[in-house]
Structures are given as structure tokens and as C-alpha cells.
Enzyme design. Structure first.
Site, short mmCIF file in Angstrom:
data_model
loop_
_atom_site.label_atom_id
_atom_site.label_comp_id
_atom_site.label_asym_id
_atom_site.label_seq_id
_atom_site.Cartn_x
_atom_site.Cartn_y
_atom_site.Cartn_z
N HIS A 52 -28.55 40.77 7.98
CA HIS A 52 -27.75 41.66 8.84
C HIS A 52 -28.21 41.47 10.28
O HIS A 52 -29.36 41.11 10.54
CB HIS A 52 -27.94 43.11 8.43
CG HIS A 52 -27.35 43.46 7.11
ND1 HIS A 52 -27.12 44.76 6.71
CD2 HIS A 52 -26.92 42.68 6.07
CE1 HIS A 52 -26.59 44.76 5.50
NE2 HIS A 52 -26.47 43.52 5.09
N GLU A 54 -29.06 43.52 12.57
CA GLU A 54 -30.23 44.31 12.94
C GLU A 54 -31.52 43.65 12.47
O GLU A 54 -32.50 43.55 13.21
CB GLU A 54 -30.16 45.72 12.33
CG GLU A 54 -28.95 46.51 12.70
CD GLU A 54 -27.83 46.42 11.67
OE1 GLU A 54 -27.42 45.29 11.32
OE2 GLU A 54 -27.35 47.46 11.22
N CYS A 82 -27.04 50.27 7.90
CA CYS A 82 -27.10 50.63 6.48
C CYS A 82 -28.51 51.12 6.17
O CYS A 82 -29.41 51.08 7.02
CB CYS A 82 -26.74 49.42 5.62
SG CYS A 82 -27.99 48.11 5.63
N CYS A 85 -31.24 48.44 6.75
CA CYS A 85 -31.53 48.22 8.17
C CYS A 85 -32.24 49.43 8.77
O CYS A 85 -33.17 49.28 9.58
CB CYS A 85 -30.25 47.91 8.93
SG CYS A 85 -29.57 46.29 8.47
#
Length: 148
Positions: A52, A54, A82, A85
Site C-alpha cells: 500500500h 502508506e 486501512c 496501514c
């Protein structure tokens, strides 16, 4: 003086969309106000469900600074992080998180797990939502509409 870096995160999200990735972008900003890492999602490209935006910027910044923690740093991301993260953000001890679009389905900050509010969270950054939210939402909606 405050300066938002959400436009830069949105540019990374657009690059992710061009790579056929879910269009989420992030930038990590030093306490001095410099972008030290930028990324968009790369889960498909890297065959890595943890890739992801992040996580990628946090990995890059930690490697650059040779530290597993980044106190005083700010994260700008186009979509509410999420739970995975958010847990990474807490472990990294980021000072602030700014995000664009809310994510009622998979968010882990204001929705779902609400990681930073959990008693087991070792750190809770300041969280600010809604930065360029309409632009972030429109990019996601356009991306998913083209695939349905």
C-alpha cells in the site's frame, strides 16, 4: 505556517491508476517540511498485498533515515488508511496523518478497527481528514466505475 501536501499525494494516486493499481497515493514529510518519500499503491505490480502507498513511503523513509521510527513526520494519503496501514503508522510513531477520502468499507482510522483508539495501540498520531476529499473520491470512483 501550515502547507498541505495532499496535491502531491494525489499525483502519486494518479500514477498508481495509470499502472492499473487502486489509485491511492502517499507522501511522507519531514519535520522541516520536505517530502522524503512518495509512492502509490503497487500491490499488483509487486504481487505484494502489503504494498500500500502508506507502507511503501514508510519503508522508504525508514531506510533513508536508518530508523524504524519517524517521530515528528507527517503522512499525507489520499484514502483513509486501512487497519494494516494504521498499525504501521502507530508503530512508526508518525506525528500526524492527513487523508483525503474516507473509507467506510475498509478504513481503519475513523471506520472499522479504529486502530488509533484501540488500547493496544502504542501510539496515536493526530489525524486530519477531508483534504482534497472530492478530488480523491472522484479519482477512486472513476477508477472503479471503469472496471465494473
Amino acid at each position: 505556517m501550515f502547507r498541505s501536501f495532499m496535491a502531491e499525494a494525489l499525483a502519486e494516486a494518479r500514477k498508481a491508476a495509470a499502472r492499473n493499481e487502486v489509485p491511492v497515493g502517499a507522501v511522507l514529510v519531514s519535520p522541516g517540511g520536505d517530502i522524503i518519500a512518495r509512492a502509490g499503491n503497487r500491490t499488483r505490480e509487486l504481487n505484494d498485498p502489503t504494498a500500500h502507498a502508506e507502507v511503501l513511503v514508510i519503508r522508504e523513509a525508514c531506510a533513508l533515515l536508518q530508523s524504524e521510527r519517524l517521530p515528528g513526520h507527517d503522512l499525507y494519503v489520499t484514502l483513509e488508511p486501512c487497519a494494516m496501514c494504521a498499525a504501521t503508522i502507530a508503530a512508526t510513531r508518525l506525528a500526524r496523518v492527513y487523508y483525503g477520502a474516507s473509507d467506510p468499507k475498509s478504513g481503519g482510522v475513523a471506520h472499522g478497527a479504529c486502530v488509533f483508539e484501540h488500547p493496544q495501540a502504542h501510539h496515536a498520531p493526530e489525524v486530519y481528514e477531508g483534504f482534497l476529499a472530492r478530488d480523491c473520491e472522484a479519482l477512486l470512483q472513476t477508477f472503479f466505475a471503469a472496471r465494473r
